[in-house]
Motif scaffolding. Structure first.
Motif, short mmCIF file in Angstrom:
data_model
loop_
_atom_site.label_atom_id
_atom_site.label_comp_id
_atom_site.label_asym_id
_atom_site.label_seq_id
_atom_site.Cartn_x
_atom_site.Cartn_y
_atom_site.Cartn_z
N ALA A 221 4.65 -42.71 -19.58
CA ALA A 221 5.64 -42.26 -18.20
C ALA A 221 4.83 -41.41 -17.52
CB ALA A 221 6.58 -41.18 -18.84
N HIS A 222 4.95 -41.57 -16.08
CA HIS A 222 4.41 -40.74 -14.99
C HIS A 222 5.05 -39.42 -15.06
CE1 HIS A 222 3.02 -39.52 -11.21
NE2 HIS A 222 1.92 -40.31 -11.29
N PRO A 223 4.25 -38.03 -14.85
CA PRO A 223 4.89 -36.82 -14.84
C PRO A 223 5.69 -36.56 -13.78
CG PRO A 223 2.35 -36.85 -14.40
CD PRO A 223 2.76 -38.21 -14.74
N GLU A 224 5.88 -37.50 -12.63
CA GLU A 224 7.00 -37.32 -11.69
C GLU A 224 8.23 -37.94 -12.33
OE1 GLU A 224 5.57 -39.54 -8.45
OE2 GLU A 224 3.77 -38.50 -8.03
N CYS A 225 8.50 -38.23 -13.40
CA CYS A 225 9.63 -38.34 -14.22
C CYS A 225 10.32 -37.17 -14.57
CB CYS A 225 9.63 -39.57 -15.46
SG CYS A 225 8.79 -41.11 -15.17
N PRO A 226 11.57 -37.18 -14.54
CA PRO A 226 12.14 -36.01 -15.27
C PRO A 226 11.81 -35.49 -16.69
CG PRO A 226 14.16 -37.40 -14.12
CD PRO A 226 12.70 -38.25 -14.34
N PRO A 227 11.82 -34.33 -17.05
CA PRO A 227 11.35 -34.01 -18.42
C PRO A 227 11.88 -34.47 -19.46
CG PRO A 227 11.48 -32.01 -16.92
CD PRO A 227 11.97 -33.08 -16.00
N GLU A 228 13.32 -34.91 -19.08
CA GLU A 228 13.99 -35.71 -20.37
C GLU A 228 13.23 -36.99 -20.68
OE1 GLU A 228 15.16 -33.67 -17.60
OE2 GLU A 228 16.72 -35.46 -17.35
N VAL A 229 12.89 -37.43 -19.58
CA VAL A 229 12.36 -38.97 -19.64
C VAL A 229 10.87 -38.86 -20.43
CG1 VAL A 229 11.45 -40.82 -18.40
CG2 VAL A 229 13.64 -40.02 -17.66
N VAL A 230 10.18 -37.89 -19.82
CA VAL A 230 8.81 -37.63 -20.34
C VAL A 230 8.88 -37.51 -21.76
CG1 VAL A 230 6.84 -36.20 -20.57
CG2 VAL A 230 7.65 -36.98 -18.24
#
Ligand code: SF4
Length: 324
Positions: A221-230
């Protein structure tokens, strides 16, 4: 890529896994014209990882994430740089290599992050948090960079934050990137409310559904994704870091939780890896096409200009980042 001996016909092999043969005639005329124009105008094309494969693999001279493009832009010796990416990337190239003509094929290729903050916002934040350094993501206008102490990208954000040797920083404008970096460092991070309209759309449920549908899949995942996604991913990193991960670890099946073209571009180089492709399109990146790259070179449009007083200060913030 050298344009000297290439032609569209010889380039199809590179992209045949991601561009159906029936679509190729649509691209080949523009590709030949662009290769010729590059030689005539002594131009190079810099393309971001989110550009479509016929741009990324067939006409670009330099490809990469925004950090790589910034570094390479500085070294360009050609007269003209065409930035196949979004406007802030073209501005950054101009900042770092001001004597070159830098062209962006469509002025409307913006970015929701760059649009989320103004220079005035930063001046107000400085009043509210006196003495706290401002770290600005490169996804911002030159005018915003000019108000900042140092820039960062998703690839170097942690190193930049820690290089300042302070207990607290403002990290703007991407709230999720700031939250994701905050988990990796002891430095306190104050965030802004900007979001990438592509990465904010992914949800933790999306990731769980992908895992259920494709057992054993590795999720990047890219770190521009929400923390819950990361938190649901196996690895988080910039587009360059994701690409390196695939090359190094060679997962049997992988999903890149990011912009759609990224998977196509990485898949071309890894025929042995199965790419699962749920993705979100960036409408700004997709404004760049072979057709408008061609007319950019034919008509010298649209040349990027930056107010000289802004440029001096913005360049300083970018150069500080490149020195980290
Ligand atoms: S993908 Fe997101 S961060 Fe990148 S240009 Fe598009 S809106 Fe901006």
């Amino acid at each position: 890529m050298s344009g000297m001996t290439l032609s569209a016909a010889s380039l199809y092999d590179r992209v045949q896994r991601v561009i159906p043969a029936i679509e190729w005639p649509v691209f080949s005329d523009d590709i030949d014209a662009i290769l010729k124009l590059k030689r005539e105008r002594n131009a190079v094309i810099l393309a971001h990882n989110y550009q479509t494969p016929e741009i990324f693999h067939c006409v670009a001279d330099i490809v990469g994430d925004s950090l790589a493009l910034a570094r390479k832009a500085m070294e360009v010796e050609a007269d003209v740089i065409v930035l196949a990416g979004v406007h802030f990337m073209a501005e950054t190239a101009k900042l770092l290599n001001p004597s070159k003509t830098v062209l962006i094929p469509d002025m409307r290729a913006g970015c929701s992050l760059a649009d989320s903050i103004t220079p005035q916002d930063i001046r107000l934040l400085r009043q509210r948090y006196p003495g706290v350094p401002v770290v600005t993501y490169v996804n911002t206008s030159a005018a915003v960079k000019a108000e900042s102490d140092i820039c960062c990208t998703s690839g170097n954000a942690k190193a930049v934050v820690e290089s300042l040797g302070v207990p607290r920083v403002l990290m703007l404008p991407d709230e999720y990137l700031a939250q994701n970096i905050a988990k990796q460092t002891d430095v306190e991070i104050i965030a802004w409310k900007g979001h990438c309209e592509v990465h904010e759309r992914f949800t933790p449920e999306d990731i769980r559904e992908m895992r259920a549908a494709h057992p054993g899949v590795t999720v990047l995942a890219h770190p521009e994704c929400p923390p819950e996604v990361v938190a649901e991913a196996d690895f988080a990193g910039s587009t360059a870091a994701m690409s390196d991960y695939v090359g190094r670890e060679k997962p049997a099946r992988v999903v890149l939780v990011t912009e759609c073209s990224m998977s196509d571009n990485v898949a071309v180089e890894h025929p042995d890896v199965e790419f699962i492709r749920p993705c979100n399109l960036c409408p700004h990146m997709k404004r760049i096409t072979l057709g408008n790259i061609r007319s950019a070179l034919e008509r010298n449009e649209h040349a990027v200009t930056i107010d000289p007083t802004v440029a001096v200060r913005a360049r300083l913030a970018v150069e500080r980042m490149l020195a980290v």
